[in-house]
Design an enzyme around this catalytic site. Structure first.
Site, PDB file in Angstrom:
ATOM      1  N   ASN A   9       0.821  -1.163   0.029  1.00 45.15           N
ATOM      2  CA  ASN A   9       0.023  -0.147  -0.137  1.00 45.15           C
ATOM      3  C   ASN A   9       0.969   1.407   0.067  1.00 45.15           C
ATOM      4  O   ASN A   9       1.511   1.490   0.982  1.00 45.15           O
ATOM      5  CB  ASN A   9      -0.864  -0.002   1.267  1.00 45.15           C
ATOM      6  CG  ASN A   9      -1.880   1.361   1.457  1.00 45.15           C
ATOM      7  OD1 ASN A   9      -1.967   2.031   0.538  1.00 45.15           O
ATOM      8  ND2 ASN A   9      -2.373   1.489   2.338  1.00 45.15           N
ATOM      9  N   LYS A  11      -0.041   4.178  -0.215  1.00 45.94           N
ATOM     10  CA  LYS A  11      -0.520   5.348   0.405  1.00 45.94           C
ATOM     11  C   LYS A  11      -0.130   6.777  -0.437  1.00 45.94           C
ATOM     12  O   LYS A  11      -0.382   6.611  -1.811  1.00 45.94           O
ATOM     13  CB  LYS A  11       0.060   5.436   1.817  1.00 45.94           C
ATOM     14  CG  LYS A  11      -0.287   4.300   2.787  1.00 45.94           C
ATOM     15  CD  LYS A  11       0.150   4.532   4.051  1.00 45.94           C
ATOM     16  CE  LYS A  11      -0.163   3.111   4.798  1.00 45.94           C
ATOM     17  NZ  LYS A  11      -0.026   3.364   6.274  1.00 45.94           N
ATOM     18  N   HIS A  98      -9.646   1.489   5.331  1.00 49.78           N
ATOM     19  CA  HIS A  98      -8.130   1.692   6.094  1.00 49.78           C
ATOM     20  C   HIS A  98      -8.137   2.546   7.112  1.00 49.78           C
ATOM     21  O   HIS A  98      -9.084   3.433   7.009  1.00 49.78           O
ATOM     22  CB  HIS A  98      -7.012   2.097   4.984  1.00 49.78           C
ATOM     23  CG  HIS A  98      -5.752   2.087   5.456  1.00 49.78           C
ATOM     24  ND1 HIS A  98      -5.212   3.004   6.321  1.00 49.78           N
ATOM     25  CD2 HIS A  98      -4.509   1.054   5.182  1.00 49.78           C
ATOM     26  CE1 HIS A  98      -4.024   2.583   6.872  1.00 49.78           C
ATOM     27  NE2 HIS A  98      -3.708   1.567   6.058  1.00 49.78           N
ATOM     28  N   GLU A 100      -6.584   4.881   7.872  1.00 47.12           N
ATOM     29  CA  GLU A 100      -6.283   6.472   7.745  1.00 47.12           C
ATOM     30  C   GLU A 100      -7.406   6.918   6.974  1.00 47.12           C
ATOM     31  O   GLU A 100      -7.849   8.357   7.052  1.00 47.12           O
ATOM     32  CB  GLU A 100      -5.133   6.606   6.798  1.00 47.12           C
ATOM     33  CG  GLU A 100      -3.840   6.312   7.584  1.00 47.12           C
ATOM     34  CD  GLU A 100      -2.753   5.460   6.937  1.00 47.12           C
ATOM     35  OE1 GLU A 100      -2.651   5.479   5.612  1.00 47.12           O
ATOM     36  OE2 GLU A 100      -1.692   5.158   7.456  1.00 47.12           O
ATOM     37  N   GLU A 171      -5.194  -5.059  10.860  1.00 48.08           N
ATOM     38  CA  GLU A 171      -4.105  -3.986  10.988  1.00 48.08           C
ATOM     39  C   GLU A 171      -4.326  -3.266  12.321  1.00 48.08           C
ATOM     40  O   GLU A 171      -5.329  -2.407  12.421  1.00 48.08           O
ATOM     41  CB  GLU A 171      -4.156  -3.057   9.898  1.00 48.08           C
ATOM     42  CG  GLU A 171      -3.779  -3.325   8.549  1.00 48.08           C
ATOM     43  CD  GLU A 171      -3.402  -2.048   7.476  1.00 48.08           C
ATOM     44  OE1 GLU A 171      -2.064  -2.413   6.940  1.00 48.08           O
ATOM     45  OE2 GLU A 171      -3.865  -1.192   7.378  1.00 48.08           O
ATOM     46  N   GLY A 177       2.743   2.096  10.837  1.00 51.02           N
ATOM     47  CA  GLY A 177       3.803   3.208  10.705  1.00 51.02           C
ATOM     48  C   GLY A 177       4.683   3.511  12.089  1.00 51.02           C
ATOM     49  O   GLY A 177       5.168   4.558  12.037  1.00 51.02           O
ATOM     50  N   SER A 216       3.918  -2.169  10.289  1.00 52.88           N
ATOM     51  CA  SER A 216       5.305  -2.115  10.664  1.00 52.88           C
ATOM     52  C   SER A 216       5.975  -3.487  10.298  1.00 52.88           C
ATOM     53  O   SER A 216       6.839  -3.968  10.802  1.00 52.88           O
ATOM     54  CB  SER A 216       5.682  -1.796  12.014  1.00 52.88           C
ATOM     55  OG  SER A 216       5.158  -0.561  12.208  1.00 52.88           O
ATOM     56  N   GLY A 237       3.030  -1.190   4.318  1.00 54.22           N
ATOM     57  CA  GLY A 237       3.138   0.347   4.064  1.00 54.22           C
ATOM     58  C   GLY A 237       4.484   0.697   3.599  1.00 54.22           C
ATOM     59  O   GLY A 237       5.061   0.449   2.395  1.00 54.22           O
ATOM     60  N   GLY A 238       5.416   1.053   4.580  1.00 54.08           N
ATOM     61  CA  GLY A 238       6.642   1.770   4.356  1.00 54.08           C
ATOM     62  C   GLY A 238       7.402   0.761   3.555  1.00 54.08           C
ATOM     63  O   GLY A 238       8.397   1.390   2.480  1.00 54.08           O
TER      64      GLY A 238
HETATM   65  P1  13P Z   1       3.406   0.320   7.473  1.00 57.44           P
HETATM   66  O1  13P Z   1       3.872  -1.090   7.021  1.00 57.44           O
HETATM   67  O2  13P Z   1       4.099   1.473   7.040  1.00 57.44           O
HETATM   68  O3  13P Z   1       3.212   0.189   9.124  1.00 57.44           O
HETATM   69  O4  13P Z   1       1.828   0.348   6.996  1.00 57.44           O
HETATM   70  C1  13P Z   1       1.029  -0.395   7.301  1.00 57.44           C
HETATM   71  C2  13P Z   1      -0.254   0.019   6.578  1.00 57.44           C
HETATM   72  O5  13P Z   1      -0.987   0.826   6.982  1.00 57.44           O
HETATM   73  C3  13P Z   1      -0.688  -0.732   5.413  1.00 57.44           C
HETATM   74  O6  13P Z   1      -1.959  -0.585   4.637  1.00 57.44           O
END
Ligand code: 13P
Length: 258
Positions: A9, A11, A98, A100, A171, A177, A216, A237-238
């Site tokens: 993802n 983002k 999500h 967010e 999640e 993050g 993470s 994510g990251g």
């Molecule tokens: P991170 O892997 O950066 O923690 O993000 C997870 C996430 O929100 C994936 O949708």
């Protein structure tokens, strides 16, 4: 054995430069892995057509995902993207709900469940995000939170088989993050609760249903996480923006599955 599913993802990150550097080597790397694992990248949606174009004459070893969808198929809904538009640019998987989106765009269990319903109707694969805040974790409300999020989908879809051909991404919001992933054994307990709860409601085994963990995920913690019986893959994510990290994660998962 089930094929693990690994979704990146992106983002609100990335640009043409990164896409040009990222996807050709990723595609080459996946030549060896695509039969054993499903890999999806969900970039900001305007880049989906650009990626599709890069691979218009090459075999693509990964799928394209979206980070959201609107409920409508067309009309006066400024700024929105419909499921049929996603299909038009060869999107197969759509992340919904999500944390967010819930936090910054006032989405809730009901709007997420409605999106889930529409995506299933359009034969797109929903990746529905569920999970608790740190306070809810401390108050021992993880299962209740996940159960409410799942129940709304059963209610809106009106079918005990609602979760066939879909993905739940568990999640924990506090892990996203933060550099601090959830404890693998605890994730297993929750993933098992989610699976058993959905199977019980469906009155049978559900087909093509996957549970991912997100929060993470890195090459350092993925081995322990994927060793858990009820974790079928990850929403990342990251680390999905770093080609080296992302391919390392895919490699480790494949080693565990072979
Ligand atoms: P991170 O892997 O950066 O923690 O993000 C997870 C996430 O929100 C994936 O949708």
């Amino acid at each position: 054995m089930k094929k693990p599913i690994i979704v990146g993802n992106w983002k609100l990150n990335g640009n043409k430069e990164l896409i040009n550097k990222f996807f050709i080597p990723l595609n080459k790397f996946l030549e060896k892995y695509y039969k054993k694992s499903t890999v999806v990248i969900a970039p900001p949606i305007l880049y989906a057509a650009f990626i599709q174009h890069i691979f218009s004459s090459n075999k693509r070893n990964f799928f394209i995902g979206a980070q959201n969808t609107d409920l409508h198929s067309s009309g006066p809904f400024t700024g929105e993207i419909s499921p049929s538009m996603l299909i038009d640019v060869e999107v197969d998987y759509v992340i919904i709900g999500h944390s967010e989106r819930r936090l910054y765009h006032q989405e809730d269990n009901e709007s997420t469940a409605k999106k889930f319903y529409i995506l299933k109707k359009e034969n797109l694969i929903p990746i529905v995000c569920i999970g608790e805040t740190l306070k809810e974790k401390r108050d021992n409300q993880i299962q209740e939170k996940c159960k409410n999020q799942i129940d709304e989908i059963f209610k809106i879809c009106g079918s005990k088989h609602a979760f066939n051909n879909s993905i739940i991404a568990y999640e924990p919001i506090w892990a996203i993050g933060s550099g601090r992933s959830a404890d693998p054994e605890e994730v297993q307990r929750i993933a098992n609760f989610i699976r058993e709860y959905i199977e019980l409601k469906a009155n049978s085994e559900i087909k093509n249903f996957f549970i991912q963990y997100g929060g993470s995920v890195t090459p350092d913690n993925v081995k322990q996480l994927i060793s858990q019986k009820d974790i079928d893959g990850f929403l990342i994510g990251g680390a999905s923006l770093q080609l080296q990290e992302f391919t390392k994660i895919i490699k480790i998962i494949n080693q565990m599955y072979s």
